[in-house]
Design a protein around this motif. Structure first.
Motif, PDB file in Angstrom:
ATOM      1  N   GLY A   1       0.810  -1.211   0.000  1.00 32.06           N
ATOM      2  CA  GLY A   1       0.000   0.000   0.000  1.00 32.06           C
ATOM      3  C   GLY A   1       0.841   1.257   0.000  1.00 32.06           C
ATOM      4  N   ARG A   2       1.865   1.268   0.808  1.00 30.10           N
ATOM      5  CA  ARG A   2       2.751   2.436   0.859  1.00 30.10           C
ATOM      6  C   ARG A   2       3.492   2.615  -0.467  1.00 30.10           C
ATOM      7  N   ALA A   3       3.946   1.508  -1.049  1.00 31.71           N
ATOM      8  CA  ALA A   3       4.663   1.580  -2.325  1.00 31.71           C
ATOM      9  C   ALA A   3       3.763   2.145  -3.419  1.00 31.71           C
ATOM     10  N   ILE A   4       2.513   1.729  -3.444  1.00 35.11           N
ATOM     11  CA  ILE A   4       1.568   2.249  -4.434  1.00 35.11           C
ATOM     12  C   ILE A   4       1.317   3.730  -4.194  1.00 35.11           C
ATOM     13  N   ALA A   5       1.124   4.093  -2.937  1.00 34.58           N
ATOM     14  CA  ALA A   5       0.878   5.502  -2.601  1.00 34.58           C
ATOM     15  C   ALA A   5       2.054   6.374  -3.023  1.00 34.58           C
ATOM     16  N   MET A   6       3.272   5.915  -2.773  1.00 34.11           N
ATOM     17  CA  MET A   6       4.451   6.678  -3.154  1.00 34.11           C
ATOM     18  C   MET A   6       4.539   6.824  -4.668  1.00 34.11           C
ATOM     19  N   ASN A   7       4.256   5.739  -5.380  1.00 34.23           N
ATOM     20  CA  ASN A   7       4.307   5.777  -6.834  1.00 34.23           C
ATOM     21  C   ASN A   7       3.338   6.812  -7.391  1.00 34.23           C
ATOM     22  N   LEU A   8       2.119   6.814  -6.886  1.00 32.06           N
ATOM     23  CA  LEU A   8       1.118   7.768  -7.364  1.00 32.06           C
ATOM     24  C   LEU A   8       1.489   9.199  -6.975  1.00 32.06           C
ATOM     25  N   ALA A   9       1.989   9.358  -5.753  1.00 32.84           N
ATOM     26  CA  ALA A   9       2.357  10.694  -5.272  1.00 32.84           C
ATOM     27  C   ALA A   9       3.512  11.272  -6.080  1.00 32.84           C
ATOM     28  N   LEU A  10       4.442  10.431  -6.488  1.00 32.42           N
ATOM     29  CA  LEU A  10       5.566  10.892  -7.303  1.00 32.42           C
ATOM     30  C   LEU A  10       5.113  11.364  -8.683  1.00 32.42           C
ATOM     31  N   ARG A  11       3.898  10.996  -9.061  1.00 28.90           N
ATOM     32  CA  ARG A  11       3.329  11.419 -10.345  1.00 28.90           C
ATOM     33  C   ARG A  11       2.345  12.579 -10.171  1.00 28.90           C
ATOM     34  N   GLY A  12       2.318  13.155  -8.955  1.00 28.63           N
ATOM     35  CA  GLY A  12       1.507  14.343  -8.720  1.00 28.63           C
ATOM     36  C   GLY A  12       0.132  14.091  -8.159  1.00 28.63           C
ATOM     37  N   CYS A  13      -0.179  12.839  -7.824  1.00 31.29           N
ATOM     38  CA  CYS A  13      -1.502  12.494  -7.303  1.00 31.29           C
ATOM     39  C   CYS A  13      -1.595  12.806  -5.809  1.00 31.29           C
ATOM     40  N   SER A  14      -2.725  13.372  -5.392  1.00 32.89           N
ATOM     41  CA  SER A  14      -2.988  13.522  -3.965  1.00 32.89           C
ATOM     42  C   SER A  14      -3.462  12.178  -3.430  1.00 32.89           C
ATOM     43  N   ILE A  15      -3.146  11.907  -2.175  1.00 34.96           N
ATOM     44  CA  ILE A  15      -3.421  10.596  -1.598  1.00 34.96           C
ATOM     45  C   ILE A  15      -4.195  10.701  -0.295  1.00 34.96           C
ATOM     46  N   LEU A  16      -5.233   9.881  -0.176  1.00 35.82           N
ATOM     47  CA  LEU A  16      -5.887   9.639   1.110  1.00 35.82           C
ATOM     48  C   LEU A  16      -5.491   8.226   1.507  1.00 35.82           C
ATOM     49  N   GLY A  17      -4.593   8.110   2.481  1.00 37.50           N
ATOM     50  CA  GLY A  17      -4.121   6.802   2.912  1.00 37.50           C
ATOM     51  C   GLY A  17      -4.777   6.395   4.213  1.00 37.50           C
TER      52      GLY A  17
END
Length: 212
Positions: free
Chosen positions: A26-42
């Motif tokens: 889950g953290r790896a996916i969140a980081m991947n999306l965040a590195l592409r400019g996505c906001s995250i609700l974890g």
């Protein structure tokens, strides 16, 4: 930190929900999306793990600053235990509070993968496995649909497991739950348009089956 770098900002303005986003896959996916400019609700199971999500936000912020790149996204952590019947509502309310009530990517990562010996399963173990791996994902998607939070091009991703195809007697309920989750993906895809490009699957030791 040294291994991470910003990627093409193709997800700027998008919002992603990652259940179980504080660690592991889950953290790896969140980081991947965040590195592409996505906001995250974890989400995480308890407030004790919120610091892990906060630290992820700090890592991403540092990378944007190091690249001299303005950042329009944010990472917000909430406690939303998948065993609680209020999990879906908690997530939806957090979306309203922090992200104007929209979601573009929902990653159902949190799960109950506990072992349970065949012949020794308890009613509580069976119920908790069903709640975690089937009931809660269904309720989350249903709540987001009910509140019209999904966008036209939103994606739903259900993290599955090799156990759905290679079951093990000590993870009877986990294997059954993940198999059901993959069936949910096909049904959601049909409900959201029924086109072939709405569904894609991945299978590794503990990696995903997805639907758009």
């Amino acid at each position: 930190m040294a291994l991470l770098q910003l990627r093409e900002q193709d997800l700027t303005g998008k919002v992603g929900i990652i259940t179980g986003g504080s660690r592991g896959i889950g953290r790896a996916i969140a980081m991947n999306l965040a590195l592409r400019g996505c906001s995250i609700l974890g989400t995480c199971s308890s407030t004790e793990n919120l610091g892990l999500i906060d630290s992820m936000n700090e890592e991403i912020e540092a990378l944007f600053k190091a690249a001299n790149h303005s950042r329009d996204s944010k990472i917000v952590g909430i406690s939303a235990n998948i065993l609680l019947p209020t999990c879906a509502q908690t997530i939806a309310e957090a979306l309203v509070q922090h992200f104007s009530g929209r979601v573009d990517i929902f990653v159902n990562n949190a799960a109950d993968s506990r072992t349970g010996d065949l012949g020794e399963l308890t009613v509580e173990e069976i119920q908790q496995s069903l709640i975690s791996n089937i009931q809660t994902p269904v309720l989350i998607v249903d709540e987001l649909v009910k509140r019209k939070m999904f966008q036209l091009e939103s994606r739903i991703i259900y993290i599955s497991s090799v156990r759905s195809r290679q079951p093990w007697s000590m993870q009877l309920m986990y294997a059954a739950g993940k198999s059901a989750g993959e069936s949910l993906c096909r049904t959601w895809s049909q409900a959201f348009g029924g086109k072939e490009d709405k569904v894609s699957s991945f299978s590794c030791s503990d990696l995903p089956s997805t639907t758009k």
